[in-house]
Motif scaffolding. Structure first.
Motif, PDB file in Angstrom:
ATOM      1  N   THR A   1       0.664  -1.373   0.273  1.00 24.54           N
ATOM      2  CA  THR A   1      -0.104  -0.194   0.309  1.00 24.54           C
ATOM      3  C   THR A   1       1.063   1.426  -0.122  1.00 24.54           C
ATOM      4  O   THR A   1       0.841   2.473  -0.727  1.00 24.54           O
ATOM      5  CB  THR A   1      -1.050  -0.277   0.776  1.00 24.54           C
ATOM      6  N   PRO A   2       1.434   1.565   0.756  1.00 26.81           N
ATOM      7  CA  PRO A   2       2.473   2.602   0.668  1.00 26.81           C
ATOM      8  C   PRO A   2       2.986   3.091  -0.751  1.00 26.81           C
ATOM      9  O   PRO A   2       3.044   3.983  -1.134  1.00 26.81           O
ATOM     10  CB  PRO A   2       3.586   2.453   1.367  1.00 26.81           C
ATOM     11  N   GLY A   3       3.529   1.767  -1.461  1.00 23.73           N
ATOM     12  CA  GLY A   3       3.253   2.321  -3.186  1.00 23.73           C
ATOM     13  C   GLY A   3       2.336   2.840  -4.099  1.00 23.73           C
ATOM     14  O   GLY A   3       2.317   3.864  -4.484  1.00 23.73           O
ATOM     15  N   VAL A   4       1.481   2.239  -3.490  1.00 22.44           N
ATOM     16  CA  VAL A   4       0.193   2.871  -4.130  1.00 22.44           C
ATOM     17  C   VAL A   4       0.062   4.153  -3.732  1.00 22.44           C
ATOM     18  O   VAL A   4      -0.184   4.976  -4.498  1.00 22.44           O
ATOM     19  CB  VAL A   4      -1.443   1.849  -3.882  1.00 22.44           C
ATOM     20  N   VAL A   5       0.250   4.756  -2.361  1.00 17.62           N
ATOM     21  CA  VAL A   5      -0.385   6.088  -1.670  1.00 17.62           C
ATOM     22  C   VAL A   5       0.864   7.149  -2.756  1.00 17.62           C
ATOM     23  O   VAL A   5       0.340   8.157  -2.801  1.00 17.62           O
ATOM     24  CB  VAL A   5      -0.260   5.642  -0.418  1.00 17.62           C
ATOM     25  N   TYR A   6       2.009   6.722  -2.946  1.00 17.68           N
ATOM     26  CA  TYR A   6       3.257   7.698  -3.628  1.00 17.68           C
ATOM     27  C   TYR A   6       2.349   7.867  -4.787  1.00 17.68           C
ATOM     28  O   TYR A   6       2.296   8.862  -5.119  1.00 17.68           O
ATOM     29  CB  TYR A   6       4.287   6.917  -2.807  1.00 17.68           C
ATOM     30  N   LEU A   7       1.962   6.729  -5.093  1.00 12.54           N
ATOM     31  CA  LEU A   7       1.765   6.770  -6.843  1.00 12.54           C
ATOM     32  C   LEU A   7       0.873   7.800  -7.131  1.00 12.54           C
ATOM     33  O   LEU A   7      -0.081   8.202  -7.958  1.00 12.54           O
ATOM     34  CB  LEU A   7       1.653   5.274  -7.817  1.00 12.54           C
ATOM     35  N   ALA A   8      -0.416   8.517  -5.493  1.00 15.86           N
ATOM     36  CA  ALA A   8      -1.970   8.559  -5.848  1.00 15.86           C
ATOM     37  C   ALA A   8      -1.555   9.866  -5.244  1.00 15.86           C
ATOM     38  O   ALA A   8      -2.230  11.002  -5.387  1.00 15.86           O
ATOM     39  CB  ALA A   8      -2.957   7.917  -5.189  1.00 15.86           C
ATOM     40  N   SER A   9      -0.219  10.188  -5.047  1.00 18.40           N
ATOM     41  CA  SER A   9      -0.074  11.604  -4.380  1.00 18.40           C
ATOM     42  C   SER A   9       0.782  12.635  -5.507  1.00 18.40           C
ATOM     43  O   SER A   9       0.691  12.967  -6.586  1.00 18.40           O
ATOM     44  CB  SER A   9       1.321  11.503  -3.803  1.00 18.40           C
ATOM     45  N   GLU A  10       0.838  13.936  -5.023  1.00 18.63           N
ATOM     46  CA  GLU A  10       0.930  15.448  -6.239  1.00 18.63           C
ATOM     47  C   GLU A  10       2.340  15.062  -6.439  1.00 18.63           C
ATOM     48  O   GLU A  10       2.455  15.010  -7.714  1.00 18.63           O
ATOM     49  CB  GLU A  10       0.882  16.060  -5.377  1.00 18.63           C
ATOM     50  N   GLU A  11       3.322  14.002  -5.913  1.00 18.56           N
ATOM     51  CA  GLU A  11       4.835  14.457  -6.169  1.00 18.56           C
ATOM     52  C   GLU A  11       4.941  12.789  -7.168  1.00 18.56           C
ATOM     53  O   GLU A  11       5.740  12.382  -7.786  1.00 18.56           O
ATOM     54  CB  GLU A  11       5.799  14.192  -5.450  1.00 18.56           C
ATOM     55  N   ALA A  12       3.833  12.763  -7.401  1.00 20.72           N
ATOM     56  CA  ALA A  12       4.334  10.923  -8.547  1.00 20.72           C
ATOM     57  C   ALA A  12       4.428  11.352 -10.065  1.00 20.72           C
ATOM     58  O   ALA A  12       4.416  12.350 -10.268  1.00 20.72           O
ATOM     59  CB  ALA A  12       2.152  10.400  -8.647  1.00 20.72           C
ATOM     60  N   PRO A  13       5.304  10.476 -10.373  1.00 24.74           N
ATOM     61  CA  PRO A  13       5.749  10.305 -11.405  1.00 24.74           C
ATOM     62  C   PRO A  13       4.087   9.842 -13.095  1.00 24.74           C
ATOM     63  O   PRO A  13       2.889   9.344 -12.059  1.00 24.74           O
ATOM     64  CB  PRO A  13       6.911   9.264 -11.780  1.00 24.74           C
ATOM     65  N   THR A  14       4.926   9.874 -14.133  1.00 21.05           N
ATOM     66  CA  THR A  14       3.371   8.962 -14.654  1.00 21.05           C
ATOM     67  C   THR A  14       3.707   7.594 -15.692  1.00 21.05           C
ATOM     68  O   THR A  14       5.266   8.344 -16.384  1.00 21.05           O
ATOM     69  CB  THR A  14       2.669  10.559 -15.213  1.00 21.05           C
ATOM     70  N   GLY A  15       3.358   6.959 -15.672  1.00 18.49           N
ATOM     71  CA  GLY A  15       3.903   5.786 -16.399  1.00 18.49           C
ATOM     72  C   GLY A  15       5.026   4.999 -16.018  1.00 18.49           C
ATOM     73  O   GLY A  15       5.128   4.324 -16.184  1.00 18.49           O
ATOM     74  N   ALA A  16       4.849   4.834 -14.808  1.00 15.55           N
ATOM     75  CA  ALA A  16       5.800   3.765 -13.860  1.00 15.55           C
ATOM     76  C   ALA A  16       4.643   2.903 -13.562  1.00 15.55           C
ATOM     77  O   ALA A  16       3.836   2.673 -13.617  1.00 15.55           O
ATOM     78  CB  ALA A  16       6.275   4.697 -12.519  1.00 15.55           C
ATOM     79  N   ILE A  17       6.118   1.809 -13.675  1.00  9.41           N
ATOM     80  CA  ILE A  17       5.320   0.415 -13.211  1.00  9.41           C
ATOM     81  C   ILE A  17       6.151   0.222 -11.942  1.00  9.41           C
ATOM     82  O   ILE A  17       7.083  -0.333 -11.326  1.00  9.41           O
ATOM     83  CB  ILE A  17       5.978  -0.688 -14.190  1.00  9.41           C
ATOM     84  N   LEU A  18       5.540   0.024 -10.560  1.00  8.98           N
ATOM     85  CA  LEU A  18       6.100  -0.408  -9.171  1.00  8.98           C
ATOM     86  C   LEU A  18       5.783  -1.353  -8.580  1.00  8.98           C
ATOM     87  O   LEU A  18       4.788  -1.403  -8.937  1.00  8.98           O
ATOM     88  CB  LEU A  18       5.460   0.786  -8.484  1.00  8.98           C
ATOM     89  N   ALA A  19       7.413  -2.412  -8.968  1.00  7.27           N
ATOM     90  CA  ALA A  19       6.832  -3.774  -7.824  1.00  7.27           C
ATOM     91  C   ALA A  19       6.283  -3.546  -6.672  1.00  7.27           C
ATOM     92  O   ALA A  19       7.484  -2.223  -6.059  1.00  7.27           O
ATOM     93  CB  ALA A  19       8.252  -4.552  -8.708  1.00  7.27           C
ATOM     94  N   ALA A  20       5.991  -3.748  -5.406  1.00 10.16           N
ATOM     95  CA  ALA A  20       5.925  -3.866  -4.421  1.00 10.16           C
ATOM     96  C   ALA A  20       5.915  -5.305  -3.688  1.00 10.16           C
ATOM     97  O   ALA A  20       4.865  -6.184  -4.315  1.00 10.16           O
ATOM     98  CB  ALA A  20       5.239  -2.980  -4.031  1.00 10.16           C
ATOM     99  N   GLY A  21       6.386  -5.644  -3.050  1.00 10.11           N
ATOM    100  CA  GLY A  21       6.128  -6.513  -1.691  1.00 10.11           C
ATOM    101  C   GLY A  21       6.813  -6.455  -0.752  1.00 10.11           C
ATOM    102  O   GLY A  21       8.010  -7.289  -0.653  1.00 10.11           O
ATOM    103  N   ALA A  22       6.447  -7.224   0.442  1.00 12.99           N
ATOM    104  CA  ALA A  22       7.588  -7.524   1.598  1.00 12.99           C
ATOM    105  C   ALA A  22       8.399  -6.817   1.958  1.00 12.99           C
ATOM    106  O   ALA A  22       9.093  -6.717   2.208  1.00 12.99           O
ATOM    107  CB  ALA A  22       8.356  -8.046   1.338  1.00 12.99           C
TER     108      ALA A  22
END
Length: 301
Positions: free
Chosen positions: A221-242
């Motif tokens: 979830t922290p990765g999703v929250v960052y990608l939803a923020s005003e500072e988020a990039p665009t077009g990124a694929i963020l892998a996340a786990g553990a």
């Protein structure tokens, strides 16, 4: 730096009745967002349906003082998606963030998979992403603000036995993202993808308990929250786990210009080492960059 907050912002999270979606919805609410908790409440293979799961998450959010409403629409149903968006607009007057998380599984080897199995998974994951995005797109453009997070998978990026339907849908989502990231830029609408590895209802039978304990949804979830923020990039694929985060990219080698004269399959074969040489490879942001590379190689040749 200041904490990431979503005060005054409205978030729709699809498939938020449990697993990853539930964690996303709870965290957005903790950070001040008003949340539409969408969940059809069906079984893992997509059958059945009940809004009870979504309502329970709403109650959790309200218990700590957050604002949320439940929606039981299917993300594949045009009228249901329209109702979900209407509920958000009627209640709060805007939509700032969409997290397209809903999904199902019908895993089988391709030999045993029916076309129905393939089409259903493709419909839920790919069209179940496209339809909510389409429904909020003009709203976000008119606001000159929007953040969209789609959910992909290593099964789509790299492949996984028994998931040809799921993999096709999940990589299709990346193709969709790669175009609308360009179309949304001038209106400050950013779209990114999360590629999660997490212990959910969809993965609980695939991993031992000790591993599942390390793969809690809240570690994604922290990765999703960052990608939803005003500072988020665009077009990124963020892998996340553990608690591990990495950026996934599609690279293209620099390649070689073989010329037109006498060009043959044999020449491609004999030049394979040069074609596949990773030196100078690049991750492009848009398709035109590939064409630009080809014309550059042509002029160099």
């Amino acid at each position: 730096m200041a904490d990431i907050r979503f005060d005054g912002k409205v978030v729709i999270v699809t498939g938020a009745g449990g697993g990853l979606g539930r964690q996303h919805a709870l965290e957005f609410a903790r950070r001040g967002a008003k949340v539409v908790v969408n969940d059809l409440g069906g079984s893992m293979d997509g059958s059945g349906g009940s809004s009870e799961a979504a309502q329970k998450v709403v109650e959790e959010i309200k218990a700590f003082g957050g604002e949320a409403i439940a929606n039981g629409s299917s993300v594949t149903d045009d009228a249901g998606v329209a109702l979900m968006v209407k509920q958000a607009m009627d209640t709060w007057g805007r939509i700032d963030i969409l997290v397209a998380n809903a999904g199902i599984l019908r895993d089988k080897s391709f030999s045993k998979m029916t076309i129905e199995d393939f089409e259903l998974v493709l419909n839920v994951h790919l069209m179940g992403t496209v339809k909510p995005v389409k429904a909020v797109w003009e709203i976000m453009k008119a606001q000159n603000y929007g953040r969209i997070i789609v959910t992909t998978s290593s099964s789509g990026l790299y492949g996984n036995f028994g998931q040809s339907n799921y993999g096709a849908a999940k990589l299709g989502i990346i193709g969709f993202m790669n175009t609308i990231k360009l179309e949304g830029q001038k209106n400050n609408v950013h779209i990114n993808a999360i590629s999660p590895v997490a212990a959910t209802r969809m993965t609980e039978n695939l991993m031992p308990p000790a591993m599942l304990e390390k793969l809690k949804p809240e570690y994604v979830t922290p990765g999703v929250v960052y990608l939803a923020s005003e500072e988020a990039p665009t077009g990124a694929i963020l892998a996340a786990g553990a608690g591990v985060f990495a950026l996934a990219r599609i690279y293209e080698t620099d390649g070689v210009h073989l010329g037109e004269k006498g060009l043959s399959a044999e020449e491609v074969r004999d030049s394979w080492a040069k074609i596949s040489d990773e030196a100078g490879q690049q991750a492009y942001f848009q398709g035109g960059e590939q064409g630009g590379k080809i014309f550059r190689k042509l002029s160099e040749g």
